[in-house]
Design a protein around this motif. Structure first.
Motif, PDB file in Angstrom:
ATOM      1  N   ASP A 407       0.643   2.228   1.452  1.00  0.00           N
ATOM      2  CA  ASP A 407      -0.467   1.269   1.401  1.00  0.00           C
ATOM      3  C   ASP A 407      -0.983   0.970   2.806  1.00  0.00           C
ATOM      4  O   ASP A 407      -0.970  -0.177   3.272  1.00  0.00           O
ATOM      5  CB  ASP A 407      -0.012  -0.021   0.708  1.00  0.00           C
ATOM      6  CG  ASP A 407       0.301   0.207  -0.763  1.00  0.00           C
ATOM      7  OD1 ASP A 407      -0.398   1.022  -1.388  1.00  0.00           O
ATOM      8  OD2 ASP A 407       1.250  -0.418  -1.270  1.00  0.00           O
ATOM      9  N   GLU A 416     -10.310  -1.800  -2.951  1.00  0.00           N
ATOM     10  CA  GLU A 416      -9.596  -2.861  -2.227  1.00  0.00           C
ATOM     11  C   GLU A 416     -10.466  -3.550  -1.173  1.00  0.00           C
ATOM     12  O   GLU A 416     -10.058  -4.533  -0.576  1.00  0.00           O
ATOM     13  CB  GLU A 416      -8.365  -2.287  -1.536  1.00  0.00           C
ATOM     14  CG  GLU A 416      -7.343  -1.675  -2.468  1.00  0.00           C
ATOM     15  CD  GLU A 416      -6.248  -0.980  -1.701  1.00  0.00           C
ATOM     16  OE1 GLU A 416      -5.109  -1.474  -1.737  1.00  0.00           O
ATOM     17  OE2 GLU A 416      -6.514   0.049  -1.053  1.00  0.00           O
ATOM     18  N   ASN A 436      -5.378   5.689   1.514  1.00  0.00           N
ATOM     19  CA  ASN A 436      -4.102   5.178   1.044  1.00  0.00           C
ATOM     20  C   ASN A 436      -3.907   5.516  -0.433  1.00  0.00           C
ATOM     21  O   ASN A 436      -4.743   6.187  -1.044  1.00  0.00           O
ATOM     22  CB  ASN A 436      -3.967   3.673   1.318  1.00  0.00           C
ATOM     23  CG  ASN A 436      -4.984   2.831   0.555  1.00  0.00           C
ATOM     24  OD1 ASN A 436      -5.484   3.223  -0.495  1.00  0.00           O
ATOM     25  ND2 ASN A 436      -5.289   1.661   1.090  1.00  0.00           N
TER      26      ASN A 436
END
Length: 456
Positions: A407, A416, A436
């Motif tokens: 992450d 995100e 990621n």
């Protein structure tokens, strides 16, 4: 750096494998003790192969299927692997991310997905300069863990040939773990799908929930019809890297006992980068002589004539699965450049596999000094790749992505919403920024949608 190497092997089974030594060569380190480097290469030449000729031949067949429009290729992994990053947890995370992406792509493409990692050998990196200067101190550039260390000290940055032996051992242990994961039940598609189901049920990824539920229904249908899932607990998984350090690649080249032909056993698949693909130089000559499938990066300056000469050099026999073109044009240029190359390629007797690398043409430095990429630009280049193939009536054969299973916060955007402030929180790459885990899965769902939209 451009120079002609002076190191010489003790013997050679095929004289042609040494022709590159008389040609100009780029992106090679300067070893402070050439005699020590020669001893390392002699040692490597006696080590067991990392991959086997039969595996390489099987991959060539799989890539031929993809070039013919009957498969899709997913290649992903680190920009540059590090020795300290070769832990079981990190390797498992990368493998699981690729498996998750591959399952989604298989559903979207309705065809097999060839799975390949930028792993178990992606240790060397080309550099734009031989040196790096910080606060009036100039040292050799970091060329990847297989050459020197990232720490900015004279001792760390001095090229050390012993690191190539460590690179060999780390590659071997990484391959052993990959083989265990992909043949020991870890790759069971039902388990892989359960990971993706959790991703799609996240409110940030709700738009992908419908596809995840469709995959779920498909698996339940297969179970209801008596499909033997035990046969699906193993997957084929291949590895590839940029063949940058020619002495290392030469030391790991073996003559196949079945055919008497040379195979580079450092990896199944080798590619040649834009900085080292000059037609009259060492990299192109050497890799024209080994039996591995070979990839070549094509940037926005590539002309049809250059493409034709590459085909003549690397695929003179027009062998299916031999040659892969990896386009890295940039989101703003791919729609202008790629259609012409695709049209020109249709005039060739060769049938190269076309893969998009949407990472390397879209890099920039953020206001706070981080090398980064914008997820929207990456997606836009992938869309341009598919649009260009639709325009030309050719097959978009795959995708080549720098990613990690961790992450990290290295690329902007995605579901995100990673922004400038977030980049500093978990920026871990020593070279280029990677997608990621979440961004990688989001890209897979987007590419699956593009695959579903292809003309029948």
């Amino acid at each position: 750096m451009t120079n002609t190497p002076t190191l010489q092997p003790t013997s050679s089974p095929l004289p042609g494998l040494e022709a590159w030594r008389e040609l100009p060569i780029k992106q090679q380190p300067t070893w402070p003790d050439p005699a020590e480097a020669t001893r390392v290469f002699d040692d490597l030449s006696k080590r067991p192969p990392l991959v086997f000729a039969g595996e390489v031949d099987r991959l060539r067949t799989r890539l031929a299927d993809a070039a013919a429009g009957n498969a899709f290729v997913l290649q992903g992994g680190d920009c540059a692997e590090t020795f300290v990053g070769a832990t079981a947890d990190k390797i498992r995370a990368r493998v699981s991310t690729i498996l998750q992406m591959a399952l989604v792509l298989t559903y979207g493409a309705s065809m097999p997905v060839v799975k390949m990692g930028r792993m178990a050998g992606q240790f060397a990196k080309p550099r734009s300069s031989d040196t790096e200067t910080r606060e009036n101190v100039t040292l050799p550039a970091y060329r990847g863990d297989i050459v020197n260390d990232f720490a900015f000290t004279e001792a760390s940055r001095t090229p050390n040939p012993q690191r190539m032996l460590e690179g060999y051992h780390v590659s071997s242990s990484t391959l052993n773990l990959i083989r265990a994961f992909t043949t020991g039940g870890f790759a069971d598609m039902r388990e892989v799908h359960s990971w993706n189901r959790g991703f799609a049920q996240n409110p940030a990824n709700a738009k992908y929930d419908a596809m995840a539920r469709d995959i779920d229904r498909a698996l339940k249908f297969m179970a209801a019809t008596g499909t033997d899932f035990d046969t699906m607990k193993e997957v084929e998984f291949y590895v590839g890297h940029e063949g940058l350090l020619l002495e290392y690649e030469r030391a790991l080249t073996r003559i196949d006992s079945r055919t008497g032909l040379p195979y580079d056993t450092s990896a199944h698949f080798i590619w040649i980068g834009e900085r080292t693909r000059d037609l009259d130089e060492a990299h192109m000559d050497y890799f024209s002589r080994v039996r591995n499938p070979i990839g070549v990066k094509l940037g926005p300056s590539t002309t049809p004539e250059t493409m034709h000469r590459i085909i003549e050099k690397l695929d003179p026999n027009r062998e299916p699965g031999r040659l892969t073109f990896i386009t890295r044009m940039g989101a703003g240029k791919i729609r202008d450049v790629l259609p012409g190359l695709l049209e020109a390629s249709k005039q060739e007797e060769s049938s190269p596999l076309w893969i998009t690398d949407p990472m390397h043409g879209n890099g920039f430095t953020s206001e706070r000094g981080f090398k980064t990429r914008n997820f929207d630009d990456i997606v836009d280049e992938v869309k341009g790749f598919f649009e260009s193939h639709q325009q030309a009536g050719t097959h978009p054969g795959g995708i080549h992505v720098e990613l990690t299973g961790d992450d990290v916060t290295e690329c902007l955007g995605g579901s995100e919403h990673i922004d400038e402030d977030a980049l500093a929180t978990r920026y871990e790459s020593l070279c280029d920024p990677r997608l990621n885990h979440m961004q990688s899965l989001e890209l897979a769902f987007l590419v699956a949608e593009l695959l579903q939209q292809r003309p029948a």
